[in-house]
Design a protein around this motif. Structure first.
Motif, PDB file in Angstrom:
ATOM      1  N   PRO A 108     -23.527  61.994  23.056  1.00  0.00           N
ATOM      2  CA  PRO A 108     -22.231  62.697  23.022  1.00  0.00           C
ATOM      3  C   PRO A 108     -21.330  62.370  24.206  1.00  0.00           C
ATOM      4  N   GLU A 109     -21.921  62.098  25.363  1.00  0.00           N
ATOM      5  CA  GLU A 109     -21.112  61.796  26.546  1.00  0.00           C
ATOM      6  C   GLU A 109     -20.320  60.509  26.368  1.00  0.00           C
ATOM      7  N   HIS A 110     -20.760  59.660  25.456  1.00  0.00           N
ATOM      8  CA  HIS A 110     -20.074  58.396  25.228  1.00  0.00           C
ATOM      9  C   HIS A 110     -19.533  58.290  23.803  1.00  0.00           C
ATOM     10  N   GLY A 111     -19.300  59.446  23.190  1.00  0.00           N
ATOM     11  CA  GLY A 111     -18.604  59.464  21.905  1.00  0.00           C
ATOM     12  C   GLY A 111     -19.484  59.238  20.696  1.00  0.00           C
ATOM     13  N   ILE A 112     -20.815  59.271  20.876  1.00  0.00           N
ATOM     14  CA  ILE A 112     -21.714  59.096  19.742  1.00  0.00           C
ATOM     15  C   ILE A 112     -22.248  60.464  19.342  1.00  0.00           C
ATOM     16  N   ALA A 113     -21.866  60.946  18.191  1.00  0.00           N
ATOM     17  CA  ALA A 113     -22.249  62.285  17.754  1.00  0.00           C
ATOM     18  C   ALA A 113     -23.732  62.339  17.413  1.00  0.00           C
ATOM     19  N   PRO A 114     -24.374  63.490  17.654  1.00  0.00           N
ATOM     20  CA  PRO A 114     -25.765  63.658  17.213  1.00  0.00           C
ATOM     21  C   PRO A 114     -25.896  63.388  15.719  1.00  0.00           C
ATOM     22  N   GLY A 115     -26.967  62.712  15.315  1.00  0.00           N
ATOM     23  CA  GLY A 115     -27.163  62.376  13.910  1.00  0.00           C
ATOM     24  C   GLY A 115     -26.633  61.001  13.553  1.00  0.00           C
ATOM     25  N   THR A 116     -26.148  60.240  14.529  1.00  0.00           N
ATOM     26  CA  THR A 116     -25.643  58.894  14.272  1.00  0.00           C
ATOM     27  C   THR A 116     -26.795  57.890  14.353  1.00  0.00           C
ATOM     28  N   ALA A 117     -27.019  57.166  13.271  1.00  0.00           N
ATOM     29  CA  ALA A 117     -28.051  56.132  13.283  1.00  0.00           C
ATOM     30  C   ALA A 117     -27.622  55.000  14.217  1.00  0.00           C
ATOM     31  N   PHE A 118     -28.618  54.342  14.812  1.00  0.00           N
ATOM     32  CA  PHE A 118     -28.294  53.269  15.753  1.00  0.00           C
ATOM     33  C   PHE A 118     -27.423  52.202  15.096  1.00  0.00           C
ATOM     34  N   GLU A 119     -27.691  51.917  13.828  1.00  0.00           N
ATOM     35  CA  GLU A 119     -26.913  50.906  13.100  1.00  0.00           C
ATOM     36  C   GLU A 119     -25.442  51.288  12.992  1.00  0.00           C
ATOM     37  N   ASP A 120     -25.165  52.599  13.068  1.00  0.00           N
ATOM     38  CA  ASP A 120     -23.787  53.072  12.879  1.00  0.00           C
ATOM     39  C   ASP A 120     -23.015  53.200  14.184  1.00  0.00           C
ATOM     40  N   ILE A 121     -23.660  52.949  15.312  1.00  0.00           N
ATOM     41  CA  ILE A 121     -22.958  52.983  16.592  1.00  0.00           C
ATOM     42  C   ILE A 121     -21.992  51.807  16.661  1.00  0.00           C
ATOM     43  N   PRO A 122     -20.763  52.031  17.144  1.00  0.00           N
ATOM     44  CA  PRO A 122     -19.820  50.909  17.273  1.00  0.00           C
ATOM     45  C   PRO A 122     -20.374  49.799  18.174  1.00  0.00           C
ATOM     46  N   ASP A 123     -20.008  48.565  17.878  1.00  0.00           N
ATOM     47  CA  ASP A 123     -20.546  47.433  18.613  1.00  0.00           C
ATOM     48  C   ASP A 123     -20.136  47.424  20.083  1.00  0.00           C
ATOM     49  N   ASP A 124     -19.086  48.167  20.427  1.00  0.00           N
ATOM     50  CA  ASP A 124     -18.664  48.158  21.832  1.00  0.00           C
ATOM     51  C   ASP A 124     -19.379  49.226  22.656  1.00  0.00           C
ATOM     52  N   TRP A 125     -20.309  49.938  22.036  1.00  0.00           N
ATOM     53  CA  TRP A 125     -21.109  50.906  22.789  1.00  0.00           C
ATOM     54  C   TRP A 125     -22.099  50.162  23.675  1.00  0.00           C
ATOM     55  N   CYS A 126     -22.301  50.708  24.892  1.00  0.00           N
ATOM     56  CA  CYS A 126     -23.241  50.090  25.822  1.00  0.00           C
ATOM     57  C   CYS A 126     -24.277  51.102  26.258  1.00  0.00           C
ATOM     58  N   CYS A 127     -25.389  50.610  26.770  1.00  0.00           N
ATOM     59  CA  CYS A 127     -26.427  51.477  27.315  1.00  0.00           C
ATOM     60  C   CYS A 127     -25.824  52.352  28.413  1.00  0.00           C
ATOM     61  N   LYS A 133     -36.285  58.080  -2.197  1.00  0.00           N
ATOM     62  CA  LYS A 133     -36.328  59.036  -1.101  1.00  0.00           C
ATOM     63  C   LYS A 133     -34.989  59.046  -0.382  1.00  0.00           C
ATOM     64  N   GLU A 134     -34.478  60.253  -0.144  1.00  0.00           N
ATOM     65  CA  GLU A 134     -33.155  60.330   0.475  1.00  0.00           C
ATOM     66  C   GLU A 134     -33.211  60.614   1.970  1.00  0.00           C
ATOM     67  N   ASP A 135     -34.182  61.424   2.392  1.00  0.00           N
ATOM     68  CA  ASP A 135     -34.213  61.750   3.822  1.00  0.00           C
ATOM     69  C   ASP A 135     -35.137  60.800   4.572  1.00  0.00           C
ATOM     70  N   LYS A 136     -34.681  59.572   4.700  1.00  0.00           N
ATOM     71  CA  LYS A 136     -35.414  58.575   5.473  1.00  0.00           C
ATOM     72  C   LYS A 136     -35.220  58.851   6.955  1.00  0.00           C
ATOM     73  N   PRO A 137     -36.282  58.899   7.751  1.00  0.00           N
ATOM     74  CA  PRO A 137     -36.106  59.153   9.180  1.00  0.00           C
ATOM     75  C   PRO A 137     -35.371  58.009   9.857  1.00  0.00           C
ATOM     76  N   MET A 138     -34.499  58.370  10.789  1.00  0.00           N
ATOM     77  CA  MET A 138     -33.738  57.338  11.497  1.00  0.00           C
ATOM     78  C   MET A 138     -34.582  56.788  12.647  1.00  0.00           C
ATOM     79  N   ASP A 139     -34.410  55.511  12.914  1.00  0.00           N
ATOM     80  CA  ASP A 139     -35.217  54.853  13.932  1.00  0.00           C
ATOM     81  C   ASP A 139     -34.655  55.078  15.322  1.00  0.00           C
TER      82      ASP A 139
END
Ligand SMILES: [Zn+2]
Length: 77
Positions: free
Chosen positions: A42-61, A18-24
């Motif tokens: 988007p306000e903090h540089g995270i584009a729509p469609g970015t999986a949580f795992e792919d967010i840079p480690d320096d991103w904060c809540c 399966k290729e279209d696995k839903p993102m958590d």
């Protein structure tokens, strides 16, 4: 020189992947903010469609400023 069987095997197994696995979604444990991968942050540089795992480690809540490791995976339904 009969090597076609291998090719057929590969085609069959590829159909079962399966290729279209839903993102958590993930939620912030301290403040309850939910990160939705479809919306991103988007306000903090995270584009729509970015999986949580792919967010840079320096991103904060964006609400309370804690780091990614304070987030918990949310239920998919
Ligand atoms: Zn938070």
């Amino acid at each position: 020189m009969v090597m076609t069987d291998d090719i057929f095997c590969q085609k069959v197994t590829k159909e079962s992947t399966k290729e279209d696995k839903p993102m958590d979604k993930y939620f912030c444990n301290p403040c309850g903010y939910t990160y939705d991968p479809e919306k991103g942050d988007p306000e903090h540089g995270i584009a729509p469609g970015t999986a949580f795992e792919d967010i840079p480690d320096d991103w904060c809540c964006p609400i309370c400023g804690v780091s990614k490791d304070m987030f918990m995976k949310a239920g998919t339904n």
